[in-house]
Design a protein around this motif. Structure first.
Motif, PDB file in Angstrom:
ATOM      1  N   LEU A   1      44.954  62.135  26.377  1.00 20.80           N
ATOM      2  CA  LEU A   1      46.188  62.743  25.893  1.00 20.80           C
ATOM      3  C   LEU A   1      46.028  64.236  25.618  1.00 20.80           C
ATOM      4  O   LEU A   1      46.927  64.862  25.077  1.00 20.80           O
ATOM      5  CB  LEU A   1      46.663  62.026  24.627  1.00 20.80           C
ATOM      6  CG  LEU A   1      47.091  60.568  24.837  1.00 20.80           C
ATOM      7  CD1 LEU A   1      47.466  59.927  23.510  1.00 20.80           C
ATOM      8  CD2 LEU A   1      48.252  60.477  25.811  1.00 20.80           C
ATOM      9  N   SER A   2      44.884  64.806  25.995  1.00 17.95           N
ATOM     10  CA  SER A   2      44.633  66.227  25.758  1.00 17.95           C
ATOM     11  C   SER A   2      44.956  67.027  27.014  1.00 17.95           C
ATOM     12  O   SER A   2      44.160  67.086  27.952  1.00 17.95           O
ATOM     13  CB  SER A   2      43.173  66.454  25.350  1.00 17.95           C
ATOM     14  OG  SER A   2      42.902  67.830  25.246  1.00 17.95           O
ATOM     15  N   ILE A   3      46.121  67.638  27.026  1.00 13.52           N
ATOM     16  CA  ILE A   3      46.524  68.452  28.177  1.00 13.52           C
ATOM     17  C   ILE A   3      45.577  69.634  28.337  1.00 13.52           C
ATOM     18  O   ILE A   3      45.189  69.997  29.453  1.00 13.52           O
ATOM     19  CB  ILE A   3      47.975  68.933  27.995  1.00 13.52           C
ATOM     20  CG1 ILE A   3      48.931  67.734  27.968  1.00 13.52           C
ATOM     21  CG2 ILE A   3      48.370  69.903  29.102  1.00 13.52           C
ATOM     22  CD1 ILE A   3      50.354  68.092  27.622  1.00 13.52           C
ATOM     23  N   SER A   4      45.182  70.239  27.218  1.00 14.77           N
ATOM     24  CA  SER A   4      44.317  71.418  27.283  1.00 14.77           C
ATOM     25  C   SER A   4      42.964  71.080  27.902  1.00 14.77           C
ATOM     26  O   SER A   4      42.364  71.912  28.592  1.00 14.77           O
ATOM     27  CB  SER A   4      44.124  72.016  25.888  1.00 14.77           C
ATOM     28  OG  SER A   4      43.526  71.075  25.014  1.00 14.77           O
ATOM     29  N   ALA A   5      42.467  69.849  27.674  1.00 12.63           N
ATOM     30  CA  ALA A   5      41.179  69.454  28.245  1.00 12.63           C
ATOM     31  C   ALA A   5      41.262  69.385  29.767  1.00 12.63           C
ATOM     32  O   ALA A   5      40.354  69.844  30.474  1.00 12.63           O
ATOM     33  CB  ALA A   5      40.752  68.105  27.675  1.00 12.63           C
ATOM     34  N   TYR A   6      42.344  68.821  30.284  1.00 15.52           N
ATOM     35  CA  TYR A   6      42.534  68.787  31.738  1.00 15.52           C
ATOM     36  C   TYR A   6      42.677  70.206  32.288  1.00 15.52           C
ATOM     37  O   TYR A   6      42.123  70.538  33.342  1.00 15.52           O
ATOM     38  CB  TYR A   6      43.771  67.968  32.092  1.00 15.52           C
ATOM     39  CG  TYR A   6      43.568  66.472  32.021  1.00 15.52           C
ATOM     40  CD1 TYR A   6      42.829  65.808  32.992  1.00 15.52           C
ATOM     41  CD2 TYR A   6      44.119  65.728  30.990  1.00 15.52           C
ATOM     42  CE1 TYR A   6      42.640  64.431  32.931  1.00 15.52           C
ATOM     43  CE2 TYR A   6      43.939  64.354  30.915  1.00 15.52           C
ATOM     44  CZ  TYR A   6      43.198  63.711  31.894  1.00 15.52           C
ATOM     45  OH  TYR A   6      43.006  62.359  31.834  1.00 15.52           O
ATOM     46  N   ALA A   7      43.447  71.035  31.587  1.00 17.42           N
ATOM     47  CA  ALA A   7      43.667  72.407  32.053  1.00 17.42           C
ATOM     48  C   ALA A   7      42.356  73.182  32.122  1.00 17.42           C
ATOM     49  O   ALA A   7      42.108  73.927  33.083  1.00 17.42           O
ATOM     50  CB  ALA A   7      44.664  73.111  31.133  1.00 17.42           C
ATOM     51  N   ARG A   8      41.495  72.997  31.108  1.00 17.36           N
ATOM     52  CA  ARG A   8      40.206  73.697  31.114  1.00 17.36           C
ATOM     53  C   ARG A   8      39.359  73.279  32.308  1.00 17.36           C
ATOM     54  O   ARG A   8      38.681  74.110  32.919  1.00 17.36           O
ATOM     55  CB  ARG A   8      39.455  73.421  29.807  1.00 17.36           C
ATOM     56  CG  ARG A   8      39.948  74.239  28.626  1.00 17.36           C
ATOM     57  CD  ARG A   8      38.952  74.193  27.481  1.00 17.36           C
ATOM     58  NE  ARG A   8      38.748  72.835  26.984  1.00 17.36           N
ATOM     59  CZ  ARG A   8      39.485  72.266  26.041  1.00 17.36           C
ATOM     60  NH1 ARG A   8      40.496  72.946  25.491  1.00 17.36           N
ATOM     61  NH2 ARG A   8      39.230  71.037  25.628  1.00 17.36           N
TER      62      ARG A   8
END
Length: 333
Positions: free
Chosen positions: A218-225
């Motif tokens: 559920l971590s969008i920022s983790a995928y983006a990184r």
């Protein structure tokens, strides 16, 4: 001027030659230029929605501001800009009283004769263009200089004035055409990059099922990184390619996995929530119901009713170690 009427007889569209003047067909070689204050001041700085049947116009705003209406859309022009308006396009303006600039009007025939062997140029010029100074300062400066050269040449008594006007007008219109082509290429390049990022994102979603150190789903920022972009950029990519937000796509992937577990295993609802890295099983259940209209339990019962042989695994499986989670996810992928 002439007015088009709708079926009820109401006047809807005013068709002018030059604004405020009676409509009449212009000669093939018609070229006209005037300062904004010459005409706008006469009309209280308001140019009401209208159109020109056989005139192509170039509107330059060097300073001041305007509200530009194009069909049903409105744009606030608070910086220097240049607009090209093809024939038969409904448009209007509300200018500030300190506006500076000019408007050049050309007959359609004149424009057509400039590019008799260049249908691509004429096609691009048949579209309206709004070129702001901030978008491309160098290009705007070139367009502004050419517009003023046209205006100056038109009112100067110089030899071969017609030839000079053709050259300046041709250069300005070619510059507009090139900007349009460049914008199209830029949009295609952005589309291609977006597709590449989106496919990489989809691959990450799949790989995350069996990763030794999975991304928080559920971590969008983790995928983006992992993709080397920002969360905002990733969201734009997902919306442009799939029409859905990043969160919606992540949730859809998780719910697809949840349905597989509910259908093909006997894990409890809490265990499935754990497998999918939900910290709160009740949140998982609420999300599942919101997306499917059924609770996880109702979905499982429905699947058992329609496909009783589809459930496997042991009903008393309560202790889940990492290897069993990974193996189950691998088999389900």
């Amino acid at each position: 001027m002439s007015k088009k009427e709708n079926q009820s007889g109401r006047q809807t569209v005013v068709n002018y030659g030059l604004y405020g003047e009676s409509y009449e067909p212009r000669l093939p070689g018609f070229v006209h230029s005037e300062l904004h204050e010459t005409r706008c001041q006469q009309h209280g700085w308001v140019i009401r929605p209208h159109m020109h049947t056989n005139l192509f116009q170039i509107v330059l705003i060097d300073s001041g501001s305007a509200e530009f209406t194009h069909h049903t859309e409105t744009a606030q022009l608070t910086e220097p800009c240049l607009i090209t308006v093809p024939a038969d396009v409904l448009h209007g303006y509300l200018f500030s009283q300190d506006v500076k600039g000019l408007i050049i009007s050309l007959s359609d025939e004149y424009v057509g004769k400039l590019f008799p062997e260049s249908p691509g140029v004429l096609l691009e010029l048949s579209r309206m263009h709004l070129i702001r100074q901030s978008t491309d300062p160098a290009a705007f400066r070139q367009l502004s200089e050419l517009a003023w050269q046209i205006h100056t040449e038109l009112y100067a008594d110089r030899p071969e004035r017609g030839l000079a006007l053709q050259s300046y007008i041709g250069l300005l219109l070619i510059a507009v055409y090139r900007l349009g082509e460049q914008r199209l290429q830029d949009e295609l390049a952005v589309d291609n990059r977006n597709v590449r990022y989106f496919r990489q994102f989809q691959q990450l979603l799949k790989e995350n099922r069996t990763a030794d150190v999975p991304i928080n789903p559920l971590s969008i920022s983790a995928y983006a990184r992992r993709l080397g972009i920002t969360s905002v950029h990733l969201n734009r990519v997902c919306r442009s390619v799939a029409g859905l937000s990043t969160l919606q796509l992540i949730q859809d992937e998780l719910l697809l996995e949840a349905k597989r577990y509910l259908h093909h295993s006997s894990y409890s609802i809490a265990e499935i929530a754990y497998l999918l890295q939900f910290e709160d099983a009740s949140y998982f259940s609420r999300l599942f119901r919101k997306k499917t209209g059924l609770s996880p339990k109702q979905f499982r019962e429905q699947q058992r009713t329609t496909s009783p042989a589809g459930i496997d695994g042991e009903s008393d499986k309560t202790n889940i170690d990492k290897s069993s989670i990974t193996e189950l996810a691998r088999l389900e992928s």
